[in-house]
Design a protein around this motif. Structure first.
Motif, PDB file in Angstrom:
ATOM      1  N   ALA A   1       5.663   4.939   7.600  1.00 33.52           N
ATOM      2  CA  ALA A   1       5.352   4.911   6.163  1.00 33.52           C
ATOM      3  C   ALA A   1       3.850   4.788   5.947  1.00 33.52           C
ATOM      4  N   SER A   2       3.132   5.759   6.494  1.00 36.41           N
ATOM      5  CA  SER A   2       1.677   5.706   6.495  1.00 36.41           C
ATOM      6  C   SER A   2       1.113   6.149   5.144  1.00 36.41           C
ATOM      7  N   SER A   3      -0.126   5.740   4.889  1.00 32.48           N
ATOM      8  CA  SER A   3      -0.822   6.112   3.670  1.00 32.48           C
ATOM      9  C   SER A   3      -2.253   6.502   4.004  1.00 32.48           C
ATOM     10  N   GLU A   4      -2.702   7.604   3.438  1.00 31.37           N
ATOM     11  CA  GLU A   4      -4.106   8.005   3.466  1.00 31.37           C
ATOM     12  C   GLU A   4      -4.513   8.236   2.016  1.00 31.37           C
ATOM     13  N   LEU A   5      -5.321   7.332   1.491  1.00 32.84           N
ATOM     14  CA  LEU A   5      -5.612   7.308   0.063  1.00 32.84           C
ATOM     15  C   LEU A   5      -7.116   7.373  -0.165  1.00 32.84           C
TER      16      LEU A   5
ATOM     17  N   VAL B   1       0.860  -1.178   0.000  1.00 29.18           N
ATOM     18  CA  VAL B   1       0.000   0.000   0.000  1.00 29.18           C
ATOM     19  C   VAL B   1       0.901   1.233   0.000  1.00 29.18           C
ATOM     20  N   GLY B   2       0.575   2.214  -0.832  1.00 24.75           N
ATOM     21  CA  GLY B   2       1.434   3.386  -0.987  1.00 24.75           C
ATOM     22  C   GLY B   2       2.190   3.294  -2.299  1.00 24.75           C
ATOM     23  N   TYR B   3       3.437   3.708  -2.289  1.00 27.05           N
ATOM     24  CA  TYR B   3       4.247   3.649  -3.507  1.00 27.05           C
ATOM     25  C   TYR B   3       4.684   2.208  -3.765  1.00 27.05           C
ATOM     26  N   THR B   4       4.333   1.706  -4.946  1.00 23.48           N
ATOM     27  CA  THR B   4       4.718   0.357  -5.354  1.00 23.48           C
ATOM     28  C   THR B   4       5.376   0.431  -6.716  1.00 23.48           C
ATOM     29  N   GLY B   5       6.148  -0.592  -7.044  1.00 23.18           N
ATOM     30  CA  GLY B   5       6.857  -0.613  -8.317  1.00 23.18           C
ATOM     31  C   GLY B   5       6.749  -1.968  -8.984  1.00 23.18           C
ATOM     32  N   ILE B   6       6.989  -1.985 -10.292  1.00 24.67           N
ATOM     33  CA  ILE B   6       6.933  -3.217 -11.070  1.00 24.67           C
ATOM     34  C   ILE B   6       8.055  -3.216 -12.081  1.00 24.67           C
TER      35      ILE B   6
ATOM     36  N   ASP C   1      -0.646   2.081   8.210  1.00 28.12           N
ATOM     37  CA  ASP C   1       0.561   2.586   8.871  1.00 28.12           C
ATOM     38  C   ASP C   1       1.826   2.181   8.117  1.00 28.12           C
ATOM     39  N   GLY C   2       1.724   1.126   7.285  1.00 23.34           N
ATOM     40  CA  GLY C   2       2.902   0.633   6.588  1.00 23.34           C
ATOM     41  C   GLY C   2       3.782  -0.216   7.482  1.00 23.34           C
ATOM     42  N   TYR C   3       4.565  -1.076   6.845  1.00 25.67           N
ATOM     43  CA  TYR C   3       5.516  -1.912   7.585  1.00 25.67           C
ATOM     44  C   TYR C   3       6.715  -1.092   8.040  1.00 25.67           C
ATOM     45  N   ILE C   4       7.234  -0.217   7.182  1.00 26.98           N
ATOM     46  CA  ILE C   4       8.347   0.654   7.523  1.00 26.98           C
ATOM     47  C   ILE C   4       7.861   1.742   8.475  1.00 26.98           C
TER      48      ILE C   4
ATOM     49  N   GLN D   1       6.895   9.880   3.669  1.00 30.69           N
ATOM     50  CA  GLN D   1       7.987   9.485   2.783  1.00 30.69           C
ATOM     51  C   GLN D   1       8.735   8.258   3.309  1.00 30.69           C
ATOM     52  N   SER D   2       8.959   7.309   2.412  1.00 24.31           N
ATOM     53  CA  SER D   2       9.733   6.113   2.783  1.00 24.31           C
ATOM     54  C   SER D   2      10.587   5.673   1.611  1.00 24.31           C
ATOM     55  N   TRP D   3      11.050   6.647   0.825  1.00 31.06           N
ATOM     56  CA  TRP D   3      11.785   6.298  -0.395  1.00 31.06           C
ATOM     57  C   TRP D   3      13.303   6.305  -0.214  1.00 31.06           C
ATOM     58  N   TYR D   4      13.790   6.518   1.006  1.00 27.94           N
ATOM     59  CA  TYR D   4      15.234   6.590   1.205  1.00 27.94           C
ATOM     60  C   TYR D   4      15.885   5.218   1.450  1.00 27.94           C
ATOM     61  N   GLY D   5      15.105   4.248   1.929  1.00 24.01           N
ATOM     62  CA  GLY D   5      15.712   2.973   2.269  1.00 24.01           C
ATOM     63  C   GLY D   5      16.755   3.147   3.369  1.00 24.01           C
TER      64      GLY D   5
END
Length: 745
Positions: free
Chosen positions: A215-219, A90-95, A209-212, A248-252
């Motif tokens: 890393a929450s999402s409100e969509l 949930v949130g930003y995903t990639g393929i 809330d996200g696993y990270i 934001q959770s794009w930093y890893g």
């Protein structure tokens, strides 16, 4: 790796051949008008076309549609690898398909381009719960056939939205799960009023809330459709869109953060740490995290689709579309972290267009501040096609004209120290414009009962203008000619063979200009395949060779907003074998396996290491695993109950192009469990469908994505240049669950 995971990973998933040509006739929403499929007939293919593809229909992904994004639902298709920044889908995903990232997968919705025209990316987070309004999708691997939008350099994905329903219905769906994930949606249709008009819609909200950490999402999302049909005409007006607010959770983070030695000497694991929003005092002590370190973006789409059956032979499609997107990401920039960790010695004020100043006798060169970086863009145009069909010839003439206009600007909304500057004054203000025109003609001609010829010619011209400190002044025009040809041979009613050759050209995106790689790329794709069809057994096997010139491959690095960077690499190739099947042992047991084996190489790759330019020979292309296996095994003891085991195995891959051990993503496997039970009531409530899913049943420590970087260090030993390597990772959630119920009226 646990034995049960290996067992299921060695089985795989695929889409059966018979299903590929079948037309959907019903779904949870009631009897549907198959005429809707004409809207995608110009860009989709069938078994008569020499193209490698898989179809994925609503009734196949509905049991797992509990709030996760479309890429996650596609995870078990052939050659597909997916990932999630927040770790739970949930949130930003990639393929990625065949190792090609999302910027190289052409996506259309009802034949209309969805990829962002400037970045080429697909941001599913902007259309939450869109699977709930998707009737079917087709994934064409390789170049595929001519479509609208940027060229396909790994795959093309076409989505068809909900078909017109002849019967009225109402539907309420809710699901809950790990990490406080909650999805609610409401769908309805009036059915056909006076046999001609339908109004349908959907409202959705997803929170997690996200696993990270954080890393929450409100969509929030909506979908509204009005349709008119008669014997020869179908007109649909669509409004859909979404509003996403994601922390934001794009930093890893690096390996030392995942596993570190604690004070007691034992290894401590922290797979959920998120550096985004971190705040520090003047000597580097943590002061917690900024609570509004979020991405906040809205996107609205309008589509007007018209199909007219002109005669028994001719069919006309015309579509107008408009998309408006606007939003920002907000971040707290900490003085100590900026100057001591990120950019030691740099003036932070100059970064936001400010000059150093003196305050109470002290020179101020940096300050904590909060900034917003904005996007405000419009995308509009038309796509069209005319289809001629007779006994031996199927001819499609089509194309599209689309224009993108985008503003990029930044503003500072707070500073700890301020030299009289106006807050919200723009410290950069860039604009861009892109025009895309394509025309194509494609034909299938049946020579006799066994041989079928295919040809496809496309002309595409692209004009791109941009200004900015990072891009400079850009004013480029590209003219591309993309021919495709092939043939199919029907050995008998069960066996079908195909061979195709296709050329694709593609322009650079905005980040490529910023990264200094403005060359267009070129692909030549050869596909050789065999399809076997029988009532209880179908198999697809294909061999492909994709040869690239100036391929824009991922370097492994990220820019300052977490977007992957690419660079031209000269000559490269992808050589692979894909096999997928559908085996029905009985009415109760179905097994759909797939496997993809590939060799993905940069040819004579040159890299500067320790200050010396070196030819590393043929190196692995970044993010291209050599082996991908999936599985879908379903047991249906009753017509109303489906129990499925799904698994994925992804082999070792590199995050860079220099075959460095520091860039390795280790192989991983995942096993999921899915169950669906339909309780048919046939009263005021027609039915209640219960669904459940356990992801990563074996609780594997999965890392499906990451980043890799190098830089030259000449500070520790003056006169000597040493290449330093580093990496970061995006761990995925361990065992987690989703439970849902759908009430249909």
């Amino acid at each position: 790796m646990k034995p049960i995971v290996i067992l299921f990973a060695l089985i795989g998933f695929g889409t059966g051949l018979l299903a590929q040509d079948q037309q959907p006739t019903d779904s949870l929403e009631g009897k549907q008008v198959v005429l809707d499929e004409v809207f995608v007939s110009a860009v989709r293919v069938t078994n008569e076309t020499p193209v490698t593809f898989s179809n994925f229909k609503k009734d196949e992904f509905a049991p797992r549609n509990l709030g996760q994004d479309i890429p996650i639902l596609m995870n078990f298709l052939p050659s597909v690898v997916t990932t999630s920044d927040a770790g739970a889908g949930v949130g930003y995903t990639g393929i990625r398909v065949r190792g090609s990232d999302a910027t190289r997968v052409n996506v259309t919705i009802n034949g209309i381009p969805y990829n962002d025209a400037e970045s080429h990316g697909t941001f599913w987070v902007n259309m939450p719960d869109f699977a709930s309004s998707t009737e079917s999708l087709q994934l064409q691997r390789g170049v595929g056939t001519s479509t609208n939008g940027a060229g396909a350099f790994g795959a093309s994905l076409n989505l068809l939205t909900d078909a017109v329903s002849e019967e009225a219905y109402g539907q309420i769906s809710s699901s809950i799960g790990s990490f406080n994930t909650l999805r609610n949606n409401l769908k309805f249709s009036t059915g056909l009023l006076n046999d001609h008009v339908e109004i349908a819609g959907r409202l959705s909200r997803i929170t997690s809330d996200g696993y990270i950490d954080r890393a929450s999402s409100e969509l929030d999302a909506y979908f509204l459709q009005g349709a008119y049909k008669d014997d020869n005409t179908l007109i649909k007006a669509l409004l859909f869109g979404g509003h996403e607010i994601t922390y934001q959770s794009w930093y890893g983070f690096d390996a030392a953060t995942i596993t570190a030695i604690g004070e007691d000497g034992n290894i401590e694991t922290n797979r959920t740490f998120n550096i985004a929003g971190a705040r520090f005092d003047a000597i580097g002590n943590s002061e917690g995290f900024y609570e509004n370190q979020v991405d906040n973006y809205k996107q609205d789409h309008a589509q007007l689709l018209w199909n007219e059956q002109l005669s028994d032979a001719w069919n006309l499609n015309l579509a107008l579309h408009y998309t408006h997107g606007r939003g920002f990401f907000e971040e707290y920039v900490d003085d100590w972290y900026y100057t001591n960790v990120l950019f030691s010695g740099d003036s932070q004020l100059s970064f936001i267009g400010r000059e150093n100043f003196t305050l109470n006798g002290t020179e101020i060169t940096a300050t904590d501040y909060i900034r917003r970086r904005w996007l405000d863009n419009d995308f509009y145009g038309t796509v069209f096609s005319a289809i001629y069909s007779q006994e031996k010839l199927n001819l499609i003439l089509g194309g599209g004209w689309n224009q993108y206009e985008g503003d990029h600007f930044g503003e500072v909304i707070w500073t700890r120290f301020n030299n009289g500057n106006d807050l919200r004054e723009r410290y950069y203000d860039d604009s861009s414009k892109k025009t895309d025109l394509n025309l194509y003609a494609k034909a299938n001609y049946r020579l006799d009962s066994k041989w079928n010829l295919f040809g496809d010619l496309q002309y595409r011209t692209v004009g791109y203008q941009a200004n900015g400190n990072e891009t400079g002044l850009v004013d480029d025009t590209f003219n591309f000619f993309n021919p495709k040809a092939g043939l199919t041979y029907d050995l008998n009613r069960n066996n079908n063979f195909y061979l195709s050759y296709a050329v694709a050209n593609r322009e650079p995106n905005r980040n490529d200009y910023e990264n200094g790689s403005p060359k267009p790329e070129r692909l030549q794709d050869i596909e050789l395949g065999w399809r076997y069809v029988a009532p209880s057994f179908q198999v697809n096997t294909n061999l492909y060779y994709m040869r690239y010139k100036d391929q824009l491959v991922l370097t492994g690095e990220l820019n300052d907003v977490g977007a992957p960077l690419r660079a031209n690499v000269g000559d490269s190739y992808r050589l692979g074998l894909e096999v997928d099947a559908n085996i029905e042992f009985s009415n109760q047991f179905q097994w759909r396996p797939n496997v993809a084996v590939s060799d993905n190489r940069n040819i004579d790759f040159v890299f500067q290491r320790d200050g010396v330019l070196q030819n590393l020979g043929n190196t692995n292309i970044a993010y291209s695993p050599w082996l991908v296996i999936g599985n879908w095994f379903t047991y249906s003891p009753w017509e109303t109950l489906d129990i499925s085991f799904l698994s994925k195995y992804v082999g070792k891959q590199y995050m860079g192009n220099i075959d460095s051990d520091a860039s390795v993503l280790e192989a991983y496997s995942q096993l999921d469990f899915n169950v669906q039970y339909v309780w048919n009531i046939d009263a005021f409530i027609d039915s209640i469908t219960f669904s459940g899913m356990i992801n990563n049943v074996a609780n594997e420590d999965i890392i499906s994505n990451g980043y890799f970087y190098t830089f030259d260090d000449d500070f520790s030993d003056p006169g000597t240049i040493t290449t330093v390597e580093g990496a970061g990772y995006y761990p995925q959630a361990g065992r987690n669950f989703l439970l849902g119920a759908t009430i249909r009226f």
